[in-house]
Write a protein that holds these residues in place. Structure first.
Motif, PDB file in Angstrom:
ATOM      1  N   THR A  82       0.845  -1.184   0.000  1.00  0.00           N
ATOM      2  CA  THR A  82       0.000   0.000   0.000  1.00  0.00           C
ATOM      3  C   THR A  82       0.892   1.250   0.000  1.00  0.00           C
ATOM      4  O   THR A  82       2.088   1.167   0.298  1.00  0.00           O
ATOM      5  CB  THR A  82      -0.895   0.031   1.247  1.00  0.00           C
ATOM      6  N   PRO A  83       0.340   2.414  -0.327  1.00  0.00           N
ATOM      7  CA  PRO A  83       1.131   3.641  -0.243  1.00  0.00           C
ATOM      8  C   PRO A  83       1.751   3.849   1.130  1.00  0.00           C
ATOM      9  O   PRO A  83       2.891   4.314   1.239  1.00  0.00           O
ATOM     10  CB  PRO A  83       0.117   4.734  -0.581  1.00  0.00           C
ATOM     11  N   ASN A 108       4.406  11.815  -3.104  1.00  0.00           N
ATOM     12  CA  ASN A 108       3.129  12.105  -3.752  1.00  0.00           C
ATOM     13  C   ASN A 108       3.011  11.196  -4.968  1.00  0.00           C
ATOM     14  O   ASN A 108       3.545  11.499  -6.033  1.00  0.00           O
ATOM     15  CB  ASN A 108       3.039  13.571  -4.149  1.00  0.00           C
ATOM     16  N   GLY A 109       2.347  10.067  -4.786  1.00  0.00           N
ATOM     17  CA  GLY A 109       2.274   9.095  -5.871  1.00  0.00           C
ATOM     18  C   GLY A 109       3.656   8.563  -6.208  1.00  0.00           C
ATOM     19  O   GLY A 109       4.395   8.133  -5.315  1.00  0.00           O
ATOM     20  N   PRO A 110       4.059   8.615  -7.471  1.00  0.00           N
ATOM     21  CA  PRO A 110       5.372   8.096  -7.865  1.00  0.00           C
ATOM     22  C   PRO A 110       6.515   9.088  -7.666  1.00  0.00           C
ATOM     23  O   PRO A 110       7.659   8.795  -8.023  1.00  0.00           O
ATOM     24  CB  PRO A 110       5.184   7.787  -9.352  1.00  0.00           C
ATOM     25  N   SER A 127      10.808   0.761  -2.994  1.00  0.00           N
ATOM     26  CA  SER A 127       9.371   0.894  -3.253  1.00  0.00           C
ATOM     27  C   SER A 127       8.860  -0.104  -4.286  1.00  0.00           C
ATOM     28  O   SER A 127       7.705  -0.015  -4.699  1.00  0.00           O
ATOM     29  CB  SER A 127       9.054   2.317  -3.728  1.00  0.00           C
ATOM     30  N   ALA A 130       7.682   1.698  -7.383  1.00  0.00           N
ATOM     31  CA  ALA A 130       6.591   2.673  -7.283  1.00  0.00           C
ATOM     32  C   ALA A 130       7.088   4.105  -7.413  1.00  0.00           C
ATOM     33  O   ALA A 130       6.386   4.970  -7.939  1.00  0.00           O
ATOM     34  CB  ALA A 130       5.852   2.503  -5.959  1.00  0.00           C
ATOM     35  N   ILE A 131       8.289   4.378  -6.896  1.00  0.00           N
ATOM     36  CA  ILE A 131       8.877   5.717  -7.014  1.00  0.00           C
ATOM     37  C   ILE A 131       9.678   5.796  -8.312  1.00  0.00           C
ATOM     38  O   ILE A 131      10.626   5.044  -8.522  1.00  0.00           O
ATOM     39  CB  ILE A 131       9.790   6.028  -5.812  1.00  0.00           C
ATOM     40  N   LEU A 140       1.064   8.627   5.259  1.00  0.00           N
ATOM     41  CA  LEU A 140       1.934   8.626   4.084  1.00  0.00           C
ATOM     42  C   LEU A 140       3.169   9.510   4.267  1.00  0.00           C
ATOM     43  O   LEU A 140       3.937   9.688   3.322  1.00  0.00           O
ATOM     44  CB  LEU A 140       1.153   9.072   2.846  1.00  0.00           C
TER      45      LEU A 140
END
Length: 206
Positions: free
Chosen positions: A6-7, A44-46, A76, A79-80, A102
């Protein structure tokens, strides 16, 4: 079976990267000098954004930026994808209600080497009269992240996380332990599922 992160779980991994590996390697001190502890990190997101004074605005464009991008991507699970810099000339005190699950790293957040002491303090708050099943459910969790205002725990499986809601007294036991540690009426904590944390020394009850 690979657990989908998850984030919040990704944010914890990035927190540990910044407050642990990058500190221990000397990369932060070498890049930002004595002021490295005032540098903050946001996700923030990726996008992973490093925030600090404009004198260091080129830091993410050089070798440090390349190293951070590589390590953040690995931590990640891809994800990043982007590292950015944002200028901030002054420290802004963040109130408890302004924080979130987060958060990656903020000014005065504890470093990874402080986690054993934090864990010991949380363990002291676990009520001794809690039912055995509740203690077992809470004891399966590991302390994996800490900020000035929040704590993050990890369960190795979805079943371990869900036990907090199905085992009588488990959620209340964790709530009370964090409440005592934080000294706040409404404790701030979050449980992620991430099987990568295996060390027994991280367990709430070993």
């Amino acid at each position: 079976m690979t657990v989908q992160l998850t984030p919040a779980a990704i944010a914890v991994r990035l927190r540990r990267l910044w407050a642990g590996d990058l500190v221990a390697s000397g990369e932060l001190a070498a890049t930002f000098g004595e002021g490295w502890e005032a540098i903050t990190v946001e996700m923030n997101g990726p996008i992973l954004t490093v925030v600090g004074p404009s004198t260091h605005r080129d830091a993410t464009k050089g070798p440090f930026g390349d190293s951070l991008a590589r390590q953040a991507k690995a931590a990640s699970r891809g994800a990043i994808t982007t590292i950015r810099w944002r200028n901030s000339s002054r420290y802004v005190d963040v109130r408890r209600e302004q924080t979130s699950d987060l958060d990656v790293f903020g000014f005065e957040d504890p470093l990874l080497d402080a986690y054993p002491a934090i864990l010991a303090d949380v363990q002291d708050g676990i009520p001794g009269e809690a039912p055995a099943a509740a203690r077992a459910a809470v004891g399966a969790l590991r302390l994996v992240g800490a900020s000035r205002h929040r704590l993050w725990f990890a369960a190795r499986t979805v079943a371990e996380r869900d036990a907090l809601g199905t085992v009588p007294g488990a959620r209340a036991t964790l709530f009370e332990a964090v409440q005592i540690y934080q000294g706040a009426k409404r404790p701030l904590h979050h449980v992620v599922v991430d099987p990568s944390y295996k060390a027994k020394r991280q367990l709430l009850i070993s």
